[in-house]
Design a protein around this motif. Structure first.
Motif, PDB file in Angstrom:
ATOM      1  N   THR A 203     -23.817  24.641  53.661  1.00  0.00           N
ATOM      2  CA  THR A 203     -25.181  25.039  53.977  1.00  0.00           C
ATOM      3  C   THR A 203     -25.090  26.377  54.692  1.00  0.00           C
ATOM      4  OG1 THR A 203     -27.296  24.295  54.885  1.00  0.00           O
ATOM      5  CG2 THR A 203     -25.350  23.802  56.203  1.00  0.00           C
TER       6      THR A 203
ATOM      7  N   ALA B  32     -30.067  27.406  52.785  1.00  0.00           N
ATOM      8  CA  ALA B  32     -29.762  26.851  51.464  1.00  0.00           C
ATOM      9  C   ALA B  32     -28.632  25.828  51.549  1.00  0.00           C
ATOM     10  CB  ALA B  32     -29.371  27.980  50.523  1.00  0.00           C
TER      11      ALA B  32
ATOM     12  N   THR C 255     -35.606  23.121  50.363  1.00  0.00           N
ATOM     13  CA  THR C 255     -34.987  24.428  50.114  1.00  0.00           C
ATOM     14  C   THR C 255     -36.026  25.540  50.062  1.00  0.00           C
ATOM     15  OG1 THR C 255     -35.205  24.156  47.744  1.00  0.00           O
ATOM     16  CG2 THR C 255     -33.162  23.355  48.734  1.00  0.00           C
TER      17      THR C 255
END
Lengths: 240, 399
Positions: free
Chosen positions: A119, A128, A179
């Motif tokens: 991440t 993300a 996201t």
């Protein structure tokens, strides 16, 4: 094709400089995505779940009935749960719905603790995830002060009733979360939850642009963020 | 190989013990295969309480591993001769404990097949990366030291000179493994039970009480079941270390209580209240924590009063109490309670499931097996006649 060593080194250097410059320019001029949630508008539709359904269908989020194993990207909580200690007993915000999602923090603790960089923080502000790299240690879940991350305690596939073939399905043993619809942003579409809201209570926009509708809204209206004192810098704002 | 031939010959009792451990390991392995197949849903963990027994055992055992330093340091830095025969036992205990730690991390992973990602994408800003570095380094250090010194003892010669700096390095390294483990927790912004600068000191204090108390129990056990005997002086010296460490550990816990409950900041009191009194009617942890507290208090009485401490019968009880009390504190309470209440105020109880408990038991059994084999090797070396004519190195053989 032949190339001299000198020319090769020069080209490599130039390409590297170009990449660095692009990154720097991107960081200065690129967008910084953020969201504002208009609590009053959201409140007019007490039982509405349109944004949740739209998001969860678009991203193959499983509907697991057991609350302990639930996976969620966007969900609703009473305001006092989302803002502990900030809503006193006389506040009109008590019981108001707070739509919760990943805050896409400026200083995300989840990114700091992840041992595999599964991440990370993108230049456009999105936190993300790479679901193929995640080892499932759940350190990010311990680190997130907002409870925004979910773990796949089991294979999610049987619990995805209308699979969307356009979006990947996760496997058991990985962490997932909102996201900001990076896959939709890349083709110029707003996030699924924003599009689905009939009241236009969710405003998505670019924090880096002072003329963006989002910035104007934030300048005009009182707003709060979840646990700002922790220094995480949440990029989801609640207009009160 | 590392004198493993000594571990494959043993009495009937030895093989019965090995067999019993193998059964427990087999059961746990079956459960683990099931977990591998269906996912971590077979545990008692949930989206609110995401870490439980596995990570808590890891935390506790890092302490046990680090505590080897409590025999190595007095022996090598203060020339405390009584600890001579003990150092190898401490180092072997550290090896077993570190391997258990690694196994507990491994079984907690959702995608264990991707474990190498931690090395493929080294991430210095993650404390878990440093924990991996420090734990594996500690394992290598202890394995090297134990191997070299034990071989020298077998040959009846002095260990090579180069091992001394390695041993000295292992001392701060032991402190580092538990400090980094505390940093895993104490640097997270949203978990106020862990967000305290005293966490690393507290971890070290409780480690230096629980580890040496286990070592005392092991030494007294070895005395009963083998001809190998650690001198009374070594046991008494260790018990003093346990006493000081336990006093400091309890003192640190009381510090936490004062800060939380005198300031009355809800965030800082909630997890502690959940641990000891329960929140919203969820009192699952409270009995455990009170048992831990009572055991700690009782052990302190037995340890501080010299008359009891000098009596090995009382000392065994005290060490058992210390070990159990700190196991409850670190091996259950401290990890689980930090997740309650959740960031959204939810109070979710955590009860380990049966397969989860069996997997935990199996890893403890693997630790016991490793320890048994290593101690068997060490004792066999000490019991056999020396190969050279040199005098034995600080070995007392019990008559």
């Amino acid at each position: 094709m032949t190339i001299s060593r000198q020319a090769f080194l020069r080209l490599t250097g130039l390409a590297y400089l170009g990449a660095v410059a692009r990154k720097a320019i991107g960081a200065i001029t690129g967008p910084r995505w953020a969201m504002a949630v208009d609590v009053a508008k959201c409140r007019t539709q007490q039982n509405c779940t349109k944004c949740i359904v739209a998001c969860h269908e678009a991203h193959n989020v499983p509907s697991i009935p057991d609350r302990r194993h639930e996976v969620r990207w966007v969900w609703r909580e009473p305001f006092e749960h989302a803002f502990p200690g900030q809503v006193d007993e006389y506040s009109s915000l008590r019981g108001a719905p707070a739509m919760l999602l990943c805050n896409h923090c400026e200083n995300p603790p989840c990114v700091q603790v992840c041992p595999t960089q599964a991440t990370w923080k993108r230049e456009d502000g999105i936190v993300a995830m790479d679901w193929h790299r995640c080892i499932g240690c759940r350190y990010c879940m311990a680190a997130c002060p907002y409870g925004s991350r979910s773990f796949n305690w089991m294979d999610p596939q049987p619990y995805v009733h209308n699979p969307n073939p356009e979006f990947p399905m996760r496997t058991k043993g990985v962490v997932e979360k909102c996201t900001f619809c990076s896959e939709r942003l890349s083709v110029g579409r707003p996030p699924a939850c924003v599009e689905a809201c009939p009241e236009k209570a969710l405003v998505f926009g670019n924090l880096a642009d002072p003329h963006s509708p989002l910035r104007q809204l934030l300048a005009a209206r009182q707003h709060v963020r979840r646990r700002p004192e922790l220094g995480t810098g949440p990029d989801v704002f609640y207009l009160t | 190989m590392f004198m493993f031939e000594k571990a494959v010959t043993g009495s009937r009792r030895y093989w019965l013990w090995i067999g019993a451990l193998a059964i427990v390991i087999g059961l746990g392995l079956a459960c683990y295969l099931r977990q591998l197949q269906v996912g971590l849903m077979i545990t008692g963990l949930s989206r609110d309480v995401t870490w439980g027994l596995y990570i808590a055992q890891f935390t506790f055992l890092v302490g046990v591993a680090a505590s080897a330093v409590m025999v190595v340091l007095p022996y090598y830095l203060h020339d405390c001769k009584a600890f001579g025969p003990l150092t190898i036992l401490g180092e072997f205990l550290a090896i077993a404990a570190v391997i258990m730690c690694m196994l507990f991390i491994f079984v907690d992973m959702g995608q264990p097949a991707r474990v190498l990602n931690v090395m493929l994408y080294p991430t210095p800003h993650s404390m878990m990366f440093w924990d991996m570095v420090s734990l594996s380094g500690y394992l290598v250090l202890n394995a090297t030291i134990a191997r070299v010194t034990l071989r020298a003892e077998r040959e009846g010669v002095k260990p090579p000179h180069w091992i001394k700096p390695v041993i000295l390095l292992s001392i701060p390294w032991a402190v580092s493994i538990h400090t980094v483990t505390a940093f895993l927790y104490s640097g997270l912004p949203g978990r106020s039970l862990w967000l305290t600068a005293i966490l690393a000191p507290r971890f070290l204090a409780s480690a230096f009480a629980s580890g040496p108390s286990l070592l005392i129990l092991l030494c007294l056990l070895l005395r009963r079941i083998s001809r190998f005997s650690v001198g009374r002086e070594a046991i008494q010296k260790l018990s003093i270390i346990v006493t000081y460490a336990m006093v400091i550990s309890v003192f640190f816990v009381l510090m936490e209580f004062f800060t939380a409950f005198y300031s009355r900041i809800p965030e800082h009191t909630e997890s502690l209240r959940y641990m000891f009194f329960g929140l919203d009617g969820h009192t699952g942890l409270a009995p455990w924590m009170w048992v831990s507290m009572i055991l700690a208090a009782a052990s302190l009485v037995l340890l501080i009063v010299p008359r009891y401490r000098h009596n090995e019968k009382f000392l065994v009880v005290a060490c058992g109490m210390v070990f159990l009390s700190l196991w409850i504190d670190k091996g259950i309470g401290l990890i689980v309670a930090a997740f309650v209440p959740s960031p959204l105020g939810a109070v979710t109880d955590y009860t380990p499931s049966l397969p989860e408990a069996l997997i935990v038991l199996a890893i403890w059994a693997i630790g016991a097996l490793i320890l048994t084999v290593l101690y068997k090797i060490a004792l066999s070396v000490r019991e056999e006649p020396l190969r050279s004519a040199a005098p034995p190195v600080q070995v007392e053989v019990h008559a």
